[in-house]
Design an enzyme around this catalytic site. Structure first.
Site, mmCIF file in Angstrom:
data_model
loop_
_atom_site.group_PDB
_atom_site.id
_atom_site.type_symbol
_atom_site.label_atom_id
_atom_site.label_comp_id
_atom_site.label_asym_id
_atom_site.label_seq_id
_atom_site.Cartn_x
_atom_site.Cartn_y
_atom_site.Cartn_z
ATOM 1 N N LYS A 92 0.856 -1.190 0.000
ATOM 2 C CA LYS A 92 0.000 0.000 0.000
ATOM 3 C C LYS A 92 0.884 1.229 0.000
ATOM 4 O O LYS A 92 1.912 1.276 0.689
ATOM 5 C CB LYS A 92 -0.891 -0.038 1.242
ATOM 6 C CG LYS A 92 -1.868 1.115 1.380
ATOM 7 C CD LYS A 92 -2.735 0.892 2.613
ATOM 8 C CE LYS A 92 -3.790 1.984 2.811
ATOM 9 N NZ LYS A 92 -4.667 1.681 3.973
ATOM 10 N N SER A 95 -9.264 1.262 2.910
ATOM 11 C CA SER A 95 -8.489 2.133 2.038
ATOM 12 C C SER A 95 -7.326 1.418 1.365
ATOM 13 O O SER A 95 -6.663 1.972 0.506
ATOM 14 C CB SER A 95 -7.960 3.325 2.837
ATOM 15 O OG SER A 95 -7.020 2.913 3.831
ATOM 16 N N SER A 144 -9.670 -1.013 7.073
ATOM 17 C CA SER A 144 -9.011 -0.811 5.783
ATOM 18 C C SER A 144 -8.232 -2.010 5.264
ATOM 19 O O SER A 144 -7.757 -1.985 4.137
ATOM 20 C CB SER A 144 -8.087 0.413 5.854
ATOM 21 O OG SER A 144 -8.851 1.582 5.983
#
Length: 480
Positions: free
Chosen positions: A80, A158, A182
């Site tokens: 990420k 996310s 997330s």
């Protein structure tokens, strides 16, 4: 032999050691899939091709010399884009930070490098990890993240790029982060496994801060076992994070036994086996979509074959209120320079351009009282969860929602995963597992939550569940 894009980590590891394919071949295979399919999924910030091939060549050379760094040696992965990778963009999903770069790897990336893993990509994420209150999927300069199981569906946030990249077989595993859902959201939406470790289990040095006392780093992968192997490589860390703040497991709110740093080992010397002692919350799936509820009930039947399932009730605390106050106040502090410089006005989602302002208005007394309440319920949950291997809930109330639709308009009134706020605020580990599909072929997920530092108990339950089900072996035909 041909490379299977959806193989688990032990399968790749065995093939590399038998010489069926090299790390360079596996890495080029993943790089090509990333470059071909990653843009379609809006999953990419950057492909780290030069670094990846360099690391893969080293992995092959070491294996040829008998140097074996462990189960991740020579295996590609992505992170990420809030984890720094030296010299590559680390954008935090935000248009104003599109060209941001750091000179050093984050601690987690450095540990994976030491384990012989091969970094192939920086993966898309919701801008500022969703902290500014995005209300629809298009909240990143890379575009709305696309679900691996439906081109018109959201990958979840996310850690969106991490979920879709693993779900579509572009990478064997990826790192994500979770402050409040997330990791579990993209795991649920993309039909993969996602492990949220205990707060403080993984060093966050070199990562964007959303909430100093709630952020956690963890893997998304094909199986529960894969998640344990990755956590084994990245666990442990320094007593201070990159901001000089306490980076251990929650001195301000955790039970005393959570304070000291603990070593982690996976697989453990003694693997837990059935029968397991499990618990559920009353009405956990009552207001979920039909498919979510039906698959949850079927999962409970499978789990009953592996042990006992007991109903428990959470003690009465304002969990979500306390977690919301803490997260928003800490976000306001963490993003102070960004907001003060006016950069938030250039974010992609219109609501994010002002969403971070409210946290700046939270009185110190409210923040401190939220910390005090959290200390109380963290201890209460620790006592409640102590007898159990895992608490079982639906991972989410819904399947992946349509792209272009505001969150509030999709399945209004659907609520599930009642441990999201309590578990994240208390820093508890959780494992999301695929547990079925709806009528449109979209995956649903199962959530296993454990006591602090109880990752291996949760993983043992997850492995046993996956031994009697095959949902984790399903693959979206479009990417097969």
């Amino acid at each position: 032999m041909p490379i299977d894009a959806f193989a688990d980590l032990p399968t790749h590891a065995a093939a590399l050691r038998r010489g069926e394919y090299s790390s360079v071949a596996l890495t080029e295979f993943c790089l090509n899939r990333l470059e071909t399919h990653g843009p379609t999924l809006n999953a990419l910030v950057a492909v780290t091709r030069e670094r990846a091939l360099r690391e893969a060549e080293r992995a092959d050379a070491e294996l040829a010399l008998g140097v074996d760094r462990g189960p991740l040696h020579g295996i590609p992965y992505g992170v990420k884009d809030l984890l720094a990778a030296a010299g590559y963009p680390t954008t935090w999903g935000a248009e104003p930070l599109r060209n941001q770069r750091f000179e050093q790897d984050s601690a987690a990336v450095a540990k994976l490098t030491a384990a012989g893993a091969v970094l192939c990509a920086k993966l898309a994420m919701a801008e500022w990890a969703g902290g500014f209150g995005y209300e629809q999927p298009d909240a990143s300069f890379t575009g709305p993240a696309v679900c691996a199981w439906g081109e018109d569906r959201w990958a979840g946030g996310s850690s969106s790029g991490s979920g879709s990249a693993v779900g579509a077989g572009l990478l064997p595993f990826a790192l994500g982060s979770e402050t409040w859902g997330s990791i579990h959201s993209p795991a649920n939406n993309n039909g993969v496994c996602g492990l949220r470790p205990t707060f403080g289990r993984v060093d966050r040095a070199g990562c964007m801060t959303l909430s100093w006392t709630m952020d956690k780093l963890g893997p998304l992968a094909r199986t529960a076992h894969d998640c344990g192997l990755v956590l084994n490589a990245i666990a442990g860390g320094a007593p201070l994070n990159d901001d000089g703040e306490a980076g251990g497991a929650g001195e301000a709110f955790a039970p005393d036994e959570m304070v000291a740093e603990r070593a982690y080992r996976y697989p453990p010397e003694r693997v837990r086996t059935p029968p397991f002692k499990l618990a559920v919350l009353p009405g956990a799936a009552e207001r979920a979509q039909d498919a979510v509820r039906e698959n949850y009930e079927a999962s409970l039947e499978a789990l009953r074959s592996l042990g006992t399932v007991e109903e428990i009730e959470l003690p009465a605390f304002p969990y979500e209120v306390a977690a919301t106050v803490i997260l928003n106040a800490e976000l306001a502090a963490a993003s102070d320079d960004f907001v003060s410089a006016g950069l938030s006005w250039d974010l992609t989602a219109p609501e994010d351009r002002y969403g971070g302002l409210a946290g700046r208005m939270i009185p110190a007394v409210d923040y401190l009282n939220a910390l005090r309440v959290r200390a109380k319920f963290a201890r209460a949950l620790d006592r409640l969860f102590a007898p159990f291997d895992a608490i079982v809930t639906p991972a989410r109330a819904t399947v992946a929602q349509p792209l272009g639709m505001p969150f509030r308009r999709y399945a209004p009134g659907a609520t599930a995963e009642t441990l999201g706020g309590p578990a994240n605020a208390a820093g508890l580990p959780g494992l999301c597992l695929p547990n079925g599909f709806d009528a449109d072929g979209l995956p649903t997920g199962l959530n296993l939550v454990g006591r602090a530092f109880g990752e291996n108990r949760v993983l043992a339950v997850g492995r046993a569940y996956q031994a009697v089900t095959d949902w984790h072996t399903r693959r979206p035909e479009r990417w097969a």
